[in-house]
Structure formats: C-alpha cells, structure tokens
Design a protein around this motif. Structure first.
Motif, PDB file in Angstrom:
ATOM      1  N   ARG A  70      41.503  46.862  42.366  1.00 28.09           N
ATOM      2  CA  ARG A  70      41.982  46.142  41.254  1.00 28.09           C
ATOM      3  C   ARG A  70      42.727  44.911  41.559  1.00 28.09           C
ATOM      4  O   ARG A  70      42.778  44.080  40.865  1.00 28.09           O
ATOM      5  CB  ARG A  70      42.352  46.993  40.124  1.00 28.09           C
ATOM      6  CG  ARG A  70      41.230  47.773  39.428  1.00 28.09           C
ATOM      7  CD  ARG A  70      41.910  48.656  38.176  1.00 28.09           C
ATOM      8  NE  ARG A  70      40.785  49.517  37.871  1.00 28.09           N
ATOM      9  CZ  ARG A  70      39.827  49.309  37.171  1.00 28.09           C
ATOM     10  NH1 ARG A  70      39.382  48.102  36.952  1.00 28.09           N
ATOM     11  NH2 ARG A  70      38.909  50.398  36.637  1.00 28.09           N
ATOM     12  N   GLU A  71      43.972  45.436  42.416  1.00 32.70           N
ATOM     13  CA  GLU A  71      44.847  44.265  42.814  1.00 32.70           C
ATOM     14  C   GLU A  71      44.119  43.002  43.336  1.00 32.70           C
ATOM     15  O   GLU A  71      44.464  41.926  43.337  1.00 32.70           O
ATOM     16  CB  GLU A  71      45.762  45.055  43.679  1.00 32.70           C
ATOM     17  CG  GLU A  71      46.862  44.027  44.300  1.00 32.70           C
ATOM     18  CD  GLU A  71      47.832  44.794  45.205  1.00 32.70           C
ATOM     19  OE1 GLU A  71      47.813  44.521  46.318  1.00 32.70           O
ATOM     20  OE2 GLU A  71      48.157  45.990  44.811  1.00 32.70           O
ATOM     21  N   LYS A  72      43.170  43.460  44.211  1.00 35.19           N
ATOM     22  CA  LYS A  72      42.589  42.254  45.185  1.00 35.19           C
ATOM     23  C   LYS A  72      41.470  41.514  44.454  1.00 35.19           C
ATOM     24  O   LYS A  72      41.508  40.559  44.434  1.00 35.19           O
ATOM     25  CB  LYS A  72      41.769  43.015  46.292  1.00 35.19           C
ATOM     26  CG  LYS A  72      42.725  43.674  47.259  1.00 35.19           C
ATOM     27  CD  LYS A  72      43.925  42.791  47.662  1.00 35.19           C
ATOM     28  CE  LYS A  72      45.018  43.528  48.292  1.00 35.19           C
ATOM     29  NZ  LYS A  72      46.085  42.734  48.756  1.00 35.19           N
ATOM     30  N   VAL A  73      41.066  42.311  43.457  1.00 38.96           N
ATOM     31  CA  VAL A  73      39.941  41.575  42.438  1.00 38.96           C
ATOM     32  C   VAL A  73      40.750  40.567  41.455  1.00 38.96           C
ATOM     33  O   VAL A  73      40.437  39.344  41.385  1.00 38.96           O
ATOM     34  CB  VAL A  73      39.138  42.479  41.809  1.00 38.96           C
ATOM     35  CG1 VAL A  73      38.462  41.786  40.308  1.00 38.96           C
ATOM     36  CG2 VAL A  73      38.161  43.084  42.410  1.00 38.96           C
ATOM     37  N   LYS A  74      41.865  40.907  41.309  1.00 35.14           N
ATOM     38  CA  LYS A  74      42.979  40.340  40.275  1.00 35.14           C
ATOM     39  C   LYS A  74      43.563  38.908  41.366  1.00 35.14           C
ATOM     40  O   LYS A  74      43.426  37.745  40.702  1.00 35.14           O
ATOM     41  CB  LYS A  74      44.012  40.937  39.668  1.00 35.14           C
ATOM     42  CG  LYS A  74      45.116  40.087  38.986  1.00 35.14           C
ATOM     43  CD  LYS A  74      46.247  41.151  38.495  1.00 35.14           C
ATOM     44  CE  LYS A  74      47.239  40.231  37.682  1.00 35.14           C
ATOM     45  NZ  LYS A  74      48.470  40.856  37.489  1.00 35.14           N
ATOM     46  N   GLU A  75      43.731  39.202  42.388  1.00 32.49           N
ATOM     47  CA  GLU A  75      44.321  38.153  43.162  1.00 32.49           C
ATOM     48  C   GLU A  75      43.266  37.092  43.579  1.00 32.49           C
ATOM     49  O   GLU A  75      43.678  35.946  43.516  1.00 32.49           O
ATOM     50  CB  GLU A  75      44.548  38.941  44.575  1.00 32.49           C
ATOM     51  CG  GLU A  75      45.296  38.037  45.639  1.00 32.49           C
ATOM     52  CD  GLU A  75      45.530  38.855  47.135  1.00 32.49           C
ATOM     53  OE1 GLU A  75      45.043  38.434  48.016  1.00 32.49           O
ATOM     54  OE2 GLU A  75      46.163  40.044  46.871  1.00 32.49           O
ATOM     55  N   ILE A  76      41.832  37.473  43.477  1.00 38.37           N
ATOM     56  CA  ILE A  76      41.023  36.503  43.713  1.00 38.37           C
ATOM     57  C   ILE A  76      40.682  35.588  42.433  1.00 38.37           C
ATOM     58  O   ILE A  76      40.108  34.556  42.396  1.00 38.37           O
ATOM     59  CB  ILE A  76      39.698  37.164  44.393  1.00 38.37           C
ATOM     60  CG1 ILE A  76      40.128  37.595  45.779  1.00 38.37           C
ATOM     61  CG2 ILE A  76      38.360  36.361  44.355  1.00 38.37           C
ATOM     62  CD1 ILE A  76      38.802  38.227  46.452  1.00 38.37           C
ATOM     63  N   GLY A  77      41.022  36.301  41.395  1.00 36.89           N
ATOM     64  CA  GLY A  77      40.864  35.636  39.986  1.00 36.89           C
ATOM     65  C   GLY A  77      39.722  35.966  39.338  1.00 36.89           C
ATOM     66  O   GLY A  77      39.447  35.271  38.280  1.00 36.89           O
ATOM     67  N   TYR A  78      39.200  37.182  39.426  1.00 32.29           N
ATOM     68  CA  TYR A  78      38.142  37.821  38.592  1.00 32.29           C
ATOM     69  C   TYR A  78      38.903  38.318  37.566  1.00 32.29           C
ATOM     70  O   TYR A  78      39.145  39.601  37.491  1.00 32.29           O
ATOM     71  CB  TYR A  78      37.336  38.687  39.316  1.00 32.29           C
ATOM     72  CG  TYR A  78      36.132  38.029  40.211  1.00 32.29           C
ATOM     73  CD1 TYR A  78      35.269  37.465  39.730  1.00 32.29           C
ATOM     74  CD2 TYR A  78      36.321  38.234  41.564  1.00 32.29           C
ATOM     75  CE1 TYR A  78      34.131  36.644  40.588  1.00 32.29           C
ATOM     76  CE2 TYR A  78      35.276  37.479  42.584  1.00 32.29           C
ATOM     77  CZ  TYR A  78      34.332  36.896  42.059  1.00 32.29           C
ATOM     78  OH  TYR A  78      33.267  36.266  42.738  1.00 32.29           O
ATOM     79  N   ASP A  79      39.131  37.630  36.615  1.00 28.71           N
ATOM     80  CA  ASP A  79      40.071  38.051  35.257  1.00 28.71           C
ATOM     81  C   ASP A  79      39.480  37.924  33.959  1.00 28.71           C
ATOM     82  O   ASP A  79      40.125  37.901  32.859  1.00 28.71           O
ATOM     83  CB  ASP A  79      41.213  37.778  35.512  1.00 28.71           C
ATOM     84  CG  ASP A  79      41.434  36.263  35.309  1.00 28.71           C
ATOM     85  OD1 ASP A  79      40.214  35.324  35.275  1.00 28.71           O
ATOM     86  OD2 ASP A  79      42.558  35.378  35.639  1.00 28.71           O
TER      87      ASP A  79
END
Length: 132
Positions: A70-79
């Motif tokens: 979840r942290e990495k998905v957020k970091e990439i910008g899938y939000d």
C-alpha cells in the motif's frame, strides 16, 4: 545467415509492469535489510484495483507485505478510481510460502565447497556483488 524477429517492450513511469517490479524489489530489499541470508522469489501482478503477490520466501525477517504494498502504490500515485487503483481500497492477495525443499537443495551450497580466493556471487538484478 538466419532471419529472425527481434522484439522488445518499453513502458513508461507509472505503468503497471513498473509498479509490479518496484513492489517485488521493495519486498526483496526489506527482507535483505532484516536478514542478509534471505531467499526471496516473489512476483507481483496488478490488474484493475487488485494486486497479487506470490512466491517463496525463506528468511528470519518479518515483512508486513500488505502495508509495504500500500505504501509503494501510494508513493507511485495510484490514489483514486480514475487510475483504476487506489492504495486505500485496492484488494491485495498474498500467496507466499516457504521455499520448497527441492529448490533449497539446488541453492544450498556450503562455503567450503567454493574456491576460497576472490570468489564473488551476484544475487540481485542490479548486479550487487557479495563475497562468499
């Protein structure tokens, strides 16, 4: 001379393939931070609001994989829903088992069986070398 077709694929930043590679790399890195002798064979697959992590791990390290993903998905910008992925609500499937005995037998090589002078082994895709 033989004729053949050469094909290759290149994807841009934010592409699901890059997301998957990044997640798998981060899982590997986290296990190696906790246990340098970790064995991690993990693949990641992503498709419309679902991420699947599967593979085999043998490690003394403990990684909270869902939180890391979840942290990495957020970091990439899938939000948000317009990107077909939201780190807050995406489904994360985890199917990781301990390394099978057959594979372990294939990679368990005692240091005493290796030549002792100036031997290095490459364990990672980025060519990081480790002395053995």
């Amino acid at each position: 001379m033989k004729n053949y077709y050469f094909t290759s694929e290149s994807v841009t930043e934010g592409h699901p393939d890059k997301l998957c590679d990044y997640i798998s790399d981060c899982i590997l890195d986290e296990y190696l931070k906790q246990d340098e002798n970790s064995r991690v064979a993990v693949e990641t697959f992503a498709s419309k609001d679902t991420i699947t992590i599967a593979g085999q791990v043998t490690s003394k390290g403990k990684v909270e994989i869902e939180n890391l993903v979840r942290e990495k998905v957020k970091e990439i910008g899938y939000d948000n829903d317009t990107t077909d992925m939201d780190y807050r609500t995406c489904k994360i499937n985890i199917n990781i088992t301990k390394q099978s005995q057959d594979i372990a037998r294939g990679v368990d090589i005692r240091r005493s069986r290796w030549p002792r002078n100036n031997v290095w082994i490459c364990l990672r895709w980025n060519w990081k070398l480790y002395a053995i």
